[in-house]
Design a protein around this motif. Structure first.
Motif, mmCIF file in Angstrom:
data_model
loop_
_atom_site.group_PDB
_atom_site.id
_atom_site.type_symbol
_atom_site.label_atom_id
_atom_site.label_comp_id
_atom_site.label_asym_id
_atom_site.label_seq_id
_atom_site.Cartn_x
_atom_site.Cartn_y
_atom_site.Cartn_z
ATOM 1 N N ALA A 72 0.828 -1.203 0.000
ATOM 2 C CA ALA A 72 0.000 0.000 0.000
ATOM 3 C C ALA A 72 0.867 1.259 0.000
ATOM 4 C CB ALA A 72 -0.926 0.002 1.213
ATOM 5 N N ARG A 73 0.495 2.223 -0.817
ATOM 6 C CA ARG A 73 1.258 3.452 -0.962
ATOM 7 C C ARG A 73 1.307 4.250 0.338
ATOM 8 N NH1 ARG A 73 2.744 7.009 -5.153
ATOM 9 N NH2 ARG A 73 2.735 9.202 -4.552
ATOM 10 N N VAL A 74 0.299 4.082 1.202
ATOM 11 C CA VAL A 74 0.241 4.876 2.424
ATOM 12 C C VAL A 74 1.467 4.649 3.304
ATOM 13 C CG1 VAL A 74 -1.047 3.172 3.788
ATOM 14 C CG2 VAL A 74 -1.292 5.613 4.297
ATOM 15 N N LEU A 75 2.096 3.479 3.221
ATOM 16 C CA LEU A 75 3.314 3.242 3.998
ATOM 17 C C LEU A 75 4.449 4.141 3.529
ATOM 18 C CD1 LEU A 75 3.242 -0.645 4.335
ATOM 19 C CD2 LEU A 75 3.135 1.002 6.218
ATOM 20 N N GLU A 76 4.541 4.335 2.236
ATOM 21 C CA GLU A 76 5.538 5.269 1.702
ATOM 22 C C GLU A 76 5.211 6.699 2.131
ATOM 23 O OE1 GLU A 76 7.211 6.837 -2.646
ATOM 24 O OE2 GLU A 76 5.905 5.070 -2.529
ATOM 25 N N THR A 77 3.915 7.015 2.149
ATOM 26 C CA THR A 77 3.495 8.340 2.602
ATOM 27 C C THR A 77 3.904 8.567 4.047
ATOM 28 O OG1 THR A 77 1.618 8.315 1.082
ATOM 29 C CG2 THR A 77 1.508 9.855 2.923
ATOM 30 N N MET A 78 3.700 7.571 4.895
ATOM 31 C CA MET A 78 4.103 7.684 6.294
ATOM 32 C C MET A 78 5.588 7.985 6.413
ATOM 33 S SD MET A 78 2.080 4.473 8.030
ATOM 34 C CE MET A 78 0.318 4.240 7.817
ATOM 35 N N ALA A 79 6.412 7.193 5.737
ATOM 36 C CA ALA A 79 7.858 7.367 5.824
ATOM 37 C C ALA A 79 8.281 8.749 5.342
ATOM 38 C CB ALA A 79 8.570 6.280 5.025
ATOM 39 N N ASN A 80 7.696 9.205 4.241
ATOM 40 C CA ASN A 80 8.060 10.514 3.692
ATOM 41 C C ASN A 80 7.601 11.653 4.592
ATOM 42 O OD1 ASN A 80 9.250 9.311 1.458
ATOM 43 N ND2 ASN A 80 7.413 9.489 0.184
ATOM 44 N N ARG A 81 6.382 11.567 5.076
ATOM 45 C CA ARG A 81 5.850 12.650 5.906
ATOM 46 C C ARG A 81 6.561 12.728 7.245
ATOM 47 N NH1 ARG A 81 4.230 16.617 4.708
ATOM 48 N NH2 ARG A 81 2.417 16.954 6.029
ATOM 49 N N TRP A 82 6.947 11.574 7.785
ATOM 50 C CA TRP A 82 7.592 11.557 9.101
ATOM 51 C C TRP A 82 9.118 11.624 9.011
ATOM 52 C CZ3 TRP A 82 4.300 6.692 10.629
ATOM 53 C CH2 TRP A 82 2.952 7.082 10.742
ATOM 54 N N GLN A 83 9.670 11.582 7.796
ATOM 55 C CA GLN A 83 11.114 11.662 7.545
ATOM 56 C C GLN A 83 11.867 10.523 8.247
ATOM 57 O OE1 GLN A 83 12.785 15.776 7.598
ATOM 58 N NE2 GLN A 83 10.736 16.383 8.295
ATOM 59 N N VAL A 84 11.333 9.335 8.097
ATOM 60 C CA VAL A 84 11.944 8.139 8.670
ATOM 61 C C VAL A 84 11.932 7.036 7.615
ATOM 62 C CG1 VAL A 84 11.388 8.633 11.082
ATOM 63 C CG2 VAL A 84 9.698 7.480 9.648
ATOM 64 N N THR A 85 12.598 5.927 7.920
ATOM 65 C CA THR A 85 12.652 4.768 7.021
ATOM 66 C C THR A 85 11.894 3.611 7.645
ATOM 67 O OG1 THR A 85 14.817 5.406 6.153
ATOM 68 C CG2 THR A 85 14.165 3.104 5.865
#
Length: 314
Positions: free
Chosen positions: A246-259
């Protein structure tokens, strides 16, 4: 056999539609919700391929093969996850207890077996206190959210802690929550490692994906809170109610600046896990040593045993 061919055609048409919805979701459409159940669609597609080949429906078999190829391409994870060689600096046990007394008892036994440095819990409601209180002798530092179900227990000292709740409220760690946005249930603690370095740990419980609930809103609300913290020192673990690809996991990482440090590790449903909705995210100061899915405890989730090391540049 007309009915059989009609059934195959219906199944094939459904697969084509599902594949299209998953592809659209990867590119940002609301149908990203379908990608959380990617393993189910892949099993369906492979089963259909076998049946169409046995029935000598070659055109439908070819279409199914194309769908399988596209679904496989969606799930390919080429992310560069930082790995550390050598010993861990911290072991974190993250678990959604499902409000179950049986799971709480299972957690206590798992803690004895795995000896984590920190325990991050979700759906750890107050009626579990008689069982969870057993942890406090070995984990004297803790952050417990009275009005929510997230908790943190630590062997290492905690220098400041707090909670976010599912509706805006004053937060002792980050200040005033963003008005108007739905906040995820979260416990926070600034933990001091044996070498004196500190980091911020969050035990997070996000709601269901959109459009079933307000997950995107919670991701945005949490990202605004995290602006108050150096993202390099962050470690976020818990039940994120989101499964790859799901793309939302990538969104989480990008928005929170984490991996995101987890990769294809199913944790739900616990008896026969097919999707990984429990994860670990970390800032650039951290690298993955090992992350394992734990045993059954009585919850509907499997726990995660997370070994992390500080990056050498720190």
């Amino acid at each position: 056999m007309t009915w059989f061919r009609a059934a195959l055609l219906l199944a094939g048409s459904s697969l084509v539609l599902l594949t299209g919805l998953c592809l659209a979701g990867i590119f940002g459409a609301p149908t990203d919700t379908f990608n959380h159940l990617w393993p189910v669609w892949m099993v369906f597609a492979i089963s259909l391929l076998v049946v169409t080949l046995l029935a000598r429906q070659l055109a439908l078999a070819a279409t199914t093969t194309i769908c399988i190829t596209l679904l496989a391409a969606i799930a390919m994870d080429k992310r560069d996850i930082p790995h550390a060689q050598g010993e861990r600096d911290i072991r974190i046990l993250s678990h959604n207890l499902w409000g179950s007394t049986r799971a709480a008892g299972g957690l206590v036994h798992l803690v004895d077996a795995t000896e984590p440095d920190v325990i991050a819990l979700q759906e750890a409601f107050n009626h579990l206190n008689p069982i969870l209180d057993q942890l406090e002798s070995d984990y004297p530092y803790f952050s417990r959210c009275r009005w929510e179900s997230t908790r943190i227990y630590s062997r290492f000292p905690i220098h400041g802690s707090g909670c976010l709740r599912r509706r805006p409220a004053i937060n002792p760690v980050f200040g005033v929550a963003t008005p108007g946005l739905d906040m995820p249930s979260s416990a926070w603690a600034e933990i001091e490692l044996p070498n004196g370095e500190r980091f911020m740990l969050g035990s997070i419980h996000l709601t269901w994906p959109d459009p079933l609930s307000s997950q995107n809103e919670q991701v945005e609300a949490l990202s605004q809170e995290l602006r108050r913290v150096d993202p390099a020192q962050l470690v976020l673990v818990g039940d994120f109610n989101a499964a790859a690809p799901a793309r939302v996991l990538e969104t989480m990482a990008n928005r929170w600046q984490v991996t995101r440090l987890t990769r294809h590790q199913p944790t739900w449903p616990a008896t026969h896990p097919i999707v990984g909705i429990d994860h670990a995210f970390a800032g650039e100061n951290w690298a993955r040593v090992e992350i394992e899915v734990g045993p059954l405890t009585g919850s509907d989730h499997r726990p995660l045993i997370i070994d992390l090391a500080r990056n050498e540049h720190d």
